[in-house]
Design a protein around this motif. Structure first.
Motif, PDB file in Angstrom:
ATOM      1  N   ASP A  31       0.859  -1.178   0.000  1.00 24.24           N
ATOM      2  CA  ASP A  31       0.000   0.000   0.000  1.00 24.24           C
ATOM      3  C   ASP A  31       0.895   1.227   0.000  1.00 24.24           C
ATOM      4  O   ASP A  31       1.728   1.397   0.889  1.00 24.24           O
ATOM      5  N   LEU A  32       0.720   2.084  -1.015  1.00 21.12           N
ATOM      6  CA  LEU A  32       1.492   3.311  -1.119  1.00 21.12           C
ATOM      7  C   LEU A  32       0.616   4.454  -0.606  1.00 21.12           C
ATOM      8  O   LEU A  32      -0.413   4.768  -1.201  1.00 21.12           O
ATOM      9  N   VAL A  33       1.021   5.047   0.496  1.00 20.05           N
ATOM     10  CA  VAL A  33       0.236   6.084   1.171  1.00 20.05           C
ATOM     11  C   VAL A  33       0.921   7.432   0.971  1.00 20.05           C
ATOM     12  O   VAL A  33       2.135   7.548   1.147  1.00 20.05           O
ATOM     13  N   GLY A  34       0.130   8.445   0.600  1.00 18.37           N
ATOM     14  CA  GLY A  34       0.700   9.763   0.356  1.00 18.37           C
ATOM     15  C   GLY A  34       1.518   9.792  -0.927  1.00 18.37           C
ATOM     16  O   GLY A  34       2.508  10.515  -1.016  1.00 18.37           O
ATOM     17  N   ALA A  35       1.091   9.032  -1.921  1.00 17.78           N
ATOM     18  CA  ALA A  35       1.846   8.893  -3.166  1.00 17.78           C
ATOM     19  C   ALA A  35       1.445   9.956  -4.192  1.00 17.78           C
ATOM     20  O   ALA A  35       0.404  10.596  -4.078  1.00 17.78           O
ATOM     21  N   SER A  36       2.302  10.107  -5.214  1.00 17.98           N
ATOM     22  CA  SER A  36       2.054  11.093  -6.260  1.00 17.98           C
ATOM     23  C   SER A  36       2.153  10.441  -7.644  1.00 17.98           C
ATOM     24  O   SER A  36       2.562   9.290  -7.759  1.00 17.98           O
ATOM     25  N   ARG A  37       1.763  11.197  -8.669  1.00 17.02           N
ATOM     26  CA  ARG A  37       1.781  10.762 -10.077  1.00 17.02           C
ATOM     27  C   ARG A  37       0.932   9.519 -10.293  1.00 17.02           C
ATOM     28  O   ARG A  37       1.257   8.671 -11.121  1.00 17.02           O
ATOM     29  N   GLY A  70      -8.353  13.294 -13.904  1.00 20.73           N
ATOM     30  CA  GLY A  70      -8.452  13.285 -12.449  1.00 20.73           C
ATOM     31  C   GLY A  70      -8.622  11.902 -11.856  1.00 20.73           C
ATOM     32  O   GLY A  70      -8.572  11.735 -10.645  1.00 20.73           O
ATOM     33  N   GLY A  71      -8.813  10.902 -12.712  1.00 20.96           N
ATOM     34  CA  GLY A  71      -9.000   9.536 -12.227  1.00 20.96           C
ATOM     35  C   GLY A  71      -7.686   8.798 -12.115  1.00 20.96           C
ATOM     36  O   GLY A  71      -6.644   9.258 -12.575  1.00 20.96           O
ATOM     37  N   GLY A  72      -7.749   7.660 -11.516  1.00 13.36           N
ATOM     38  CA  GLY A  72      -6.559   6.844 -11.319  1.00 13.36           C
ATOM     39  C   GLY A  72      -6.296   5.911 -12.477  1.00 13.36           C
ATOM     40  O   GLY A  72      -6.866   6.048 -13.564  1.00 13.36           O
ATOM     41  N   VAL A  73      -5.433   4.946 -12.225  1.00 14.95           N
ATOM     42  CA  VAL A  73      -5.075   3.945 -13.219  1.00 14.95           C
ATOM     43  C   VAL A  73      -5.191   2.555 -12.602  1.00 14.95           C
ATOM     44  O   VAL A  73      -5.096   2.391 -11.389  1.00 14.95           O
ATOM     45  N   SER A  74      -5.438   1.605 -13.460  1.00 17.64           N
ATOM     46  CA  SER A  74      -5.276   0.188 -13.125  1.00 17.64           C
ATOM     47  C   SER A  74      -4.350  -0.375 -14.179  1.00 17.64           C
ATOM     48  O   SER A  74      -4.587  -0.191 -15.380  1.00 17.64           O
ATOM     49  N   ILE A  84       2.696  -8.126 -11.850  1.00 18.62           N
ATOM     50  CA  ILE A  84       2.746  -6.946 -10.988  1.00 18.62           C
ATOM     51  C   ILE A  84       1.507  -6.145 -11.356  1.00 18.62           C
ATOM     52  O   ILE A  84       1.217  -5.953 -12.546  1.00 18.62           O
ATOM     53  N   SER A  85       0.754  -5.675 -10.378  1.00 19.99           N
ATOM     54  CA  SER A  85      -0.406  -4.842 -10.695  1.00 19.99           C
ATOM     55  C   SER A  85      -0.420  -3.606  -9.808  1.00 19.99           C
ATOM     56  O   SER A  85       0.128  -3.613  -8.707  1.00 19.99           O
ATOM     57  N   VAL A  86      -1.041  -2.555 -10.333  1.00 21.86           N
ATOM     58  CA  VAL A  86      -1.200  -1.311  -9.585  1.00 21.86           C
ATOM     59  C   VAL A  86      -2.621  -0.805  -9.803  1.00 21.86           C
ATOM     60  O   VAL A  86      -3.156  -0.887 -10.912  1.00 21.86           O
ATOM     61  N   HIS A  87      -3.226  -0.326  -8.742  1.00 22.43           N
ATOM     62  CA  HIS A  87      -4.554   0.293  -8.781  1.00 22.43           C
ATOM     63  C   HIS A  87      -4.433   1.562  -7.946  1.00 22.43           C
ATOM     64  O   HIS A  87      -4.033   1.497  -6.779  1.00 22.43           O
ATOM     65  N   SER A  88      -4.752   2.718  -8.562  1.00 19.79           N
ATOM     66  CA  SER A  88      -4.505   3.973  -7.858  1.00 19.79           C
ATOM     67  C   SER A  88      -5.763   4.813  -7.675  1.00 19.79           C
ATOM     68  O   SER A  88      -6.694   4.759  -8.481  1.00 19.79           O
ATOM     69  N   TRP A  89      -5.743   5.570  -6.597  1.00 24.47           N
ATOM     70  CA  TRP A  89      -6.782   6.527  -6.245  1.00 24.47           C
ATOM     71  C   TRP A  89      -6.079   7.856  -5.968  1.00 24.47           C
ATOM     72  O   TRP A  89      -5.731   8.160  -4.818  1.00 24.47           O
ATOM     73  N   PRO A  90      -5.854   8.674  -7.009  1.00 18.32           N
ATOM     74  CA  PRO A  90      -5.124   9.927  -6.803  1.00 18.32           C
ATOM     75  C   PRO A  90      -5.835  10.871  -5.848  1.00 18.32           C
ATOM     76  O   PRO A  90      -5.183  11.646  -5.141  1.00 18.32           O
ATOM     77  N   GLU A  91      -7.161  10.803  -5.800  1.00 19.34           N
ATOM     78  CA  GLU A  91      -7.899  11.682  -4.890  1.00 19.34           C
ATOM     79  C   GLU A  91      -7.591  11.385  -3.430  1.00 19.34           C
ATOM     80  O   GLU A  91      -7.805  12.225  -2.559  1.00 19.34           O
ATOM     81  N   TYR A  92      -7.073  10.182  -3.162  1.00 20.16           N
ATOM     82  CA  TYR A  92      -6.672   9.804  -1.798  1.00 20.16           C
ATOM     83  C   TYR A  92      -5.157   9.659  -1.668  1.00 20.16           C
ATOM     84  O   TYR A  92      -4.669   9.228  -0.623  1.00 20.16           O
ATOM     85  N   GLN A  93      -4.428   9.945  -2.741  1.00 20.79           N
ATOM     86  CA  GLN A  93      -2.973   9.768  -2.782  1.00 20.79           C
ATOM     87  C   GLN A  93      -2.588   8.355  -2.345  1.00 20.79           C
ATOM     88  O   GLN A  93      -1.657   8.141  -1.580  1.00 20.79           O
ATOM     89  N   PHE A  94      -3.332   7.378  -2.865  1.00 23.04           N
ATOM     90  CA  PHE A  94      -3.165   5.980  -2.458  1.00 23.04           C
ATOM     91  C   PHE A  94      -3.087   5.073  -3.677  1.00 23.04           C
ATOM     92  O   PHE A  94      -3.816   5.262  -4.654  1.00 23.04           O
ATOM     93  N   ALA A  95      -2.222   4.073  -3.601  1.00 19.58           N
ATOM     94  CA  ALA A  95      -2.158   3.023  -4.619  1.00 19.58           C
ATOM     95  C   ALA A  95      -1.952   1.677  -3.934  1.00 19.58           C
ATOM     96  O   ALA A  95      -1.233   1.571  -2.940  1.00 19.58           O
ATOM     97  N   ALA A  96      -2.614   0.662  -4.482  1.00 17.60           N
ATOM     98  CA  ALA A  96      -2.442  -0.718  -4.026  1.00 17.60           C
ATOM     99  C   ALA A  96      -1.649  -1.448  -5.109  1.00 17.60           C
ATOM    100  O   ALA A  96      -2.032  -1.429  -6.287  1.00 17.60           O
TER     101      ALA A  96
END
Length: 168
Positions: A31-37, A70-74, A84-96
């Motif tokens: 879990d990436l907390v406080g993440a950017s880009r 403004g949306g994230g990526v999967s 390897i997978s990534v799912h992001s929520w930029p509005e929360y600065q969070f990625a799993a």
């Protein structure tokens, strides 16, 4: 192997893990907390590719979907050793992020790449041994016979029992 079969990784052999465990591979949940880009699909693809390289994995395919302005990526990087997978929520600065690899690949070596790429304030990670006992049974594993007093009903077709999971 026929001449039309693409070359692939060697068959999975059980890998030793700390404590003498054996399994099919290592799965890191990060879990990436406080993440950017986290809203940039091209950047996410670059990070996925760099993670695969750092881990020593063979990259087969990458796909990243952007959920709009403004949306994230999967995204997923399909590897010969798994994914390897990534799912992001930029509005929360969070990625799993999931890093699952077998063989000689080392998913833990991708963590610094995630740190550099998304610059999170912190990374919360869990490491799991996948396929524990599946390739080499270990004492105490349940085979087709369940232990006495198991709380599932064998007459109920919806009960999840070890004996019938392969029959569904």
């Amino acid at each position: 192997m026929s001449p039309h079969t693409p070359p692939g990784p060697p068959p999975v052999t059980p890998a030793p893990f700390p404590g003498g465990e054996q399994g099919a591979g290592t799965h890191i949940l990060a879990d990436l907390v406080g993440a950017s880009r986290l809203d940039d699909p091209a950047h996410a693809e670059t990070v996925l590719r760099d993670c695969a390289q750092a881990a020593g994995a063979l990259l087969l395919y990458v796909h990243v979907h952007h959920f709009g302005r403004g949306g994230g990526v999967s995204g997923v990087a399909v590897l010969a050793e798994s994914h390897i997978s990534v799912h992001s929520w930029p509005e929360y600065q969070f990625a799993a992020v999931d890093l699952f690899m077998c063989g000689a690949a080392e998913p833990n070596k991708a963590i610094p790449v995630l740190q550099a790429g998304f610059q999170p304030e912190r990374i919360i990670a869990q490491e799991l041994v996948r396929g524990r006992g599946a390739l080499i049974p270990t004492p105490g594993d349940y085979g087709p016979e369940l232990p006495a007093g198991w709380p599932l009903d064998p007459a109920d077709p919806l009960s999840l029992q070890a004996a019938d999971l392969t029959e569904r």
